[in-house]
Structure formats: C-alpha cells, structure tokens
Design an enzyme around this catalytic site. Sequence first.
Site, PDB file in Angstrom:
ATOM      1  N   SER A 108      50.269  36.258  42.206  1.00  0.00           N
ATOM      2  CA  SER A 108      49.751  36.259  40.827  1.00  0.00           C
ATOM      3  C   SER A 108      50.776  36.890  39.897  1.00  0.00           C
ATOM      4  O   SER A 108      51.522  37.791  40.300  1.00  0.00           O
ATOM      5  CB  SER A 108      48.458  37.073  40.794  1.00  0.00           C
ATOM      6  OG  SER A 108      48.097  37.357  39.462  1.00  0.00           O
ATOM      7  N   SER A 109      50.755  36.461  38.637  1.00  0.00           N
ATOM      8  CA  SER A 109      51.717  37.017  37.673  1.00  0.00           C
ATOM      9  C   SER A 109      51.426  38.490  37.379  1.00  0.00           C
ATOM     10  O   SER A 109      52.277  39.194  36.834  1.00  0.00           O
ATOM     11  CB  SER A 109      51.711  36.205  36.373  1.00  0.00           C
ATOM     12  OG  SER A 109      50.419  36.217  35.816  1.00  0.00           O
ATOM     13  N   CYS A 110      50.223  38.971  37.766  1.00  0.00           N
ATOM     14  CA  CYS A 110      49.928  40.385  37.534  1.00  0.00           C
ATOM     15  C   CYS A 110      50.701  41.280  38.507  1.00  0.00           C
ATOM     16  O   CYS A 110      50.652  42.495  38.392  1.00  0.00           O
ATOM     17  CB  CYS A 110      48.434  40.652  37.606  1.00  0.00           C
ATOM     18  SG  CYS A 110      47.755  40.468  39.244  1.00  0.00           S
ATOM     19  N   TYR A 137      43.933  44.549  42.331  1.00  0.00           N
ATOM     20  CA  TYR A 137      44.221  43.151  42.695  1.00  0.00           C
ATOM     21  C   TYR A 137      45.734  42.951  42.851  1.00  0.00           C
ATOM     22  O   TYR A 137      46.190  42.313  43.808  1.00  0.00           O
ATOM     23  CB  TYR A 137      43.667  42.245  41.602  1.00  0.00           C
ATOM     24  CG  TYR A 137      43.918  40.773  41.822  1.00  0.00           C
ATOM     25  CD1 TYR A 137      43.294  40.092  42.857  1.00  0.00           C
ATOM     26  CD2 TYR A 137      44.766  40.052  40.977  1.00  0.00           C
ATOM     27  CE1 TYR A 137      43.507  38.732  43.050  1.00  0.00           C
ATOM     28  CE2 TYR A 137      44.985  38.698  41.160  1.00  0.00           C
ATOM     29  CZ  TYR A 137      44.356  38.042  42.205  1.00  0.00           C
ATOM     30  OH  TYR A 137      44.577  36.702  42.392  1.00  0.00           O
ATOM     31  N   LYS A 141      47.853  41.695  46.104  1.00  0.00           N
ATOM     32  CA  LYS A 141      48.722  40.511  46.056  1.00  0.00           C
ATOM     33  C   LYS A 141      50.166  40.875  46.410  1.00  0.00           C
ATOM     34  O   LYS A 141      50.867  40.114  47.080  1.00  0.00           O
ATOM     35  CB  LYS A 141      48.656  39.878  44.656  1.00  0.00           C
ATOM     36  CG  LYS A 141      47.380  39.121  44.427  1.00  0.00           C
ATOM     37  CD  LYS A 141      47.393  37.868  45.278  1.00  0.00           C
ATOM     38  CE  LYS A 141      46.173  37.042  45.239  1.00  0.00           C
ATOM     39  NZ  LYS A 141      46.247  35.869  46.116  1.00  0.00           N
ATOM     40  N   HIS A 180      38.381  33.746  33.618  1.00  0.00           N
ATOM     41  CA  HIS A 180      39.576  33.955  32.796  1.00  0.00           C
ATOM     42  C   HIS A 180      39.318  33.445  31.383  1.00  0.00           C
ATOM     43  O   HIS A 180      38.306  32.806  31.103  1.00  0.00           O
ATOM     44  CB  HIS A 180      40.775  33.229  33.421  1.00  0.00           C
ATOM     45  CG  HIS A 180      41.284  33.903  34.647  1.00  0.00           C
ATOM     46  ND1 HIS A 180      41.037  33.426  35.911  1.00  0.00           N
ATOM     47  CD2 HIS A 180      42.008  35.035  34.813  1.00  0.00           C
ATOM     48  CE1 HIS A 180      41.590  34.228  36.797  1.00  0.00           C
ATOM     49  NE2 HIS A 180      42.193  35.220  36.159  1.00  0.00           N
TER      50      HIS A 180
END
Length: 314
Positions: A108-110, A137, A141, A180
């Site tokens: 994920s981009s987070c 999260y 990831k 989202h």
Amino acid sequence: MNKDSHIVIVGDNSVEGKALLGHLQQAGFSEAIGTYAWGLNLLNQSSVKEFFNKVNPEYVFLMHIKSGGILANKSYPADFIYSNLQAQSNIIHSAYKNKVKKLFYLASSCCYPAECAQPMKEDYLLSGKVERTNEAYAIAKLAGIKMVQAYAKQYGVDYITAIPATIYGPGDNFNPESGHVITALIKKFYDAKVNGADEVIVWGTGLPRREFIYVDDFINACCVLMEKYSSSEIINVGVGYDVSIKELATIIAQVVDFKGKIVFDHTKPDGVMQKFLDSEQMKKLNWVPHVALSQGIELTYNFYKSLSNINENK
Ligand code: GFB
C-alpha cells in the site's frame, strides 16, 4: 501462467481481488480460484496449510485482506494489524512450503513516509515515519514487503511486491464510515441528491492530494507484473497524476449531478498531504492506464446505482 495453471487469489472479496478473479475466469484460466469464495479462514495456520496441500497452487496473488479508509484505519488499528500480519504470514509461508512458482504481494502507498518527497520513488521506502492514522496497517504491510524480500533472499523464490495508488471501482466498499474516499463520496452525494439535501459534508480540509487507479487498469498491471517482473524490489503502480480532495469532490458532484454546496469538516482527519507515486518502472514494462478519473468515477457510480437498484425517477 497457462490456462490450466493453478492460480489462487487471496483477498477475492476486495475490489481488486474480485475483479482479478473474474477477469482470469473469463479469460479461460479454468483453475483460478479465490480463498474467500472457498471459505478459507486465512487467520488459521493449519487451515491455510491444508488448503495449499489440497489445491497445490502454482501462482498466488495476495491482494488486500483487510483494508479501509482513513477513519476505519484510525478507529480499528488492532483489527488491521492482526488480520494482515497473521493472514499474510500464513499465506507467504505456505506458498514457500508448497513450492509456489510465483507470488504477487499487494502492499500500500501508506507504507511510504508521511512526509515524503513527491513523486514517491521506490527507494524512499522506510526513509521516515509513516502516517499516524494508518500506522498499524502500514506496519503490517511493511512487514509483508520485508517477508517477501526475506524469502526471496534466503530461498531464491520469485516473489514480487507492488505498491498501488488508491484502487477504486465497481465492487468497492461504499460504506461512508469504512470505505475510501471515492466510494464514500459517491454514496454521500447520491444520498444528498435523492433526499434533496442542500449540502454534503466532505471530511478534512479538501487540500490533501491523492492518486487513484481504476480497478481494471490495476488488474491489467497485476497480469503484466506476474508475466514480466521478477525482482523482490517493490514496484509502484500509479497513473501519473493526482487530484486534491476538493477537486475530487467537485468531479463526483458533477458525475452524480448534485447541485448543492460542498462543505469541508475540518474536525475530520486529512491524513497525509500527498501520496503520489513515481511509476516510471511500470512504464518501462510498457504498461499504461486507460481509464481517466472522471470516466472511472462514472463507471463506479453506475455500478453503485445498479447495486442499490435505485430508480432515479422515484
Ligand atoms: O480514501 P481515504 O479514506 O484514505 O481518504 P487515505 C482520503 C482523503 O479523503 C482524506 C478525505 O484526506 C480524507 O479525510 N475524505 C473526505 C474522505 N471525505 C471523505 C469521506 O467521506 N470518506 C473518506 N474515507 N475520506 C487510506 C489509509 O488513507 O488509504 C489506508 O488509511 C490505505 O491505510 C489507503 O493506505 C490507500 O488515502 O487518507
């Protein structure tokens, strides 16, 4: 992958997992199955082990298992860290034990630092602290990325990791509390329109910028990567432009044909100010996205209306 390869999609209840499974089955991959449809409990190590022994997968797509919008991440960090860590560990280890030929891990981009130079290059991973609203999260990831790399390093397996822009499209979660932003706003604007409300509340300041990828473009990228990419270094999958939440809300209002006011609720979190991926490496694989943001929103909105069986004339 051949048409008779044993392919397993983990996370086939996510927007991208569902779409990928449907796409493969339609394209004639007769042995493609999903763990959700199968009823597999991903959190149970022995059930996962048994499943792998029975199905004997050659290719595994490990899609999103538990993901959600900013408020869900902020409210349920324990659920996000436990489910993801446990399930992905069970899957990655079973894939290794069962000699899976190739595994695709969706991160994920987070995972990138909250304060990161833009566009975010793959090299910037772990160069700073992640955003607080989705720390649990993101850590899960990141652990998945490192697990994939550790197995590749120690065992020489062909496991790859992609970092996507925010995926959206038909089949996504439209719950405004847990979803989202795109699906949440489609629902909010539509409800406001049919109820004759004169304003819609959009969370935060409207200033954060986000990059979005339509689900069909994303699954096409997954297939390209499965075929052409064999490195444990992460690879970004984005569309090459981002929008502010204010711009996004305006587009959604237009698509839905809501003519009232957009009001920003500054008490709600903004999250990171920008998450814009550098997707130069994907370009080198000759992959390009085809669905523009407004078109993708329209397709998603049409799906939402059909799902809700909404009759606009009522
Ligand atoms: O999509 P979103 O929930 O996730 O929110 P993140 C993006 C931006 O839209 C934030 C704003 O600035 C929100 O405050 N926003 C405005 C809204 N109105 C709404 C609304 O009604 N619902 C939602 N959900 N947002 C998530 C992470 O971050 O992105 C995950 O928490 C994951 O871990 C995912 O990485 C891709 O982009 O902020």
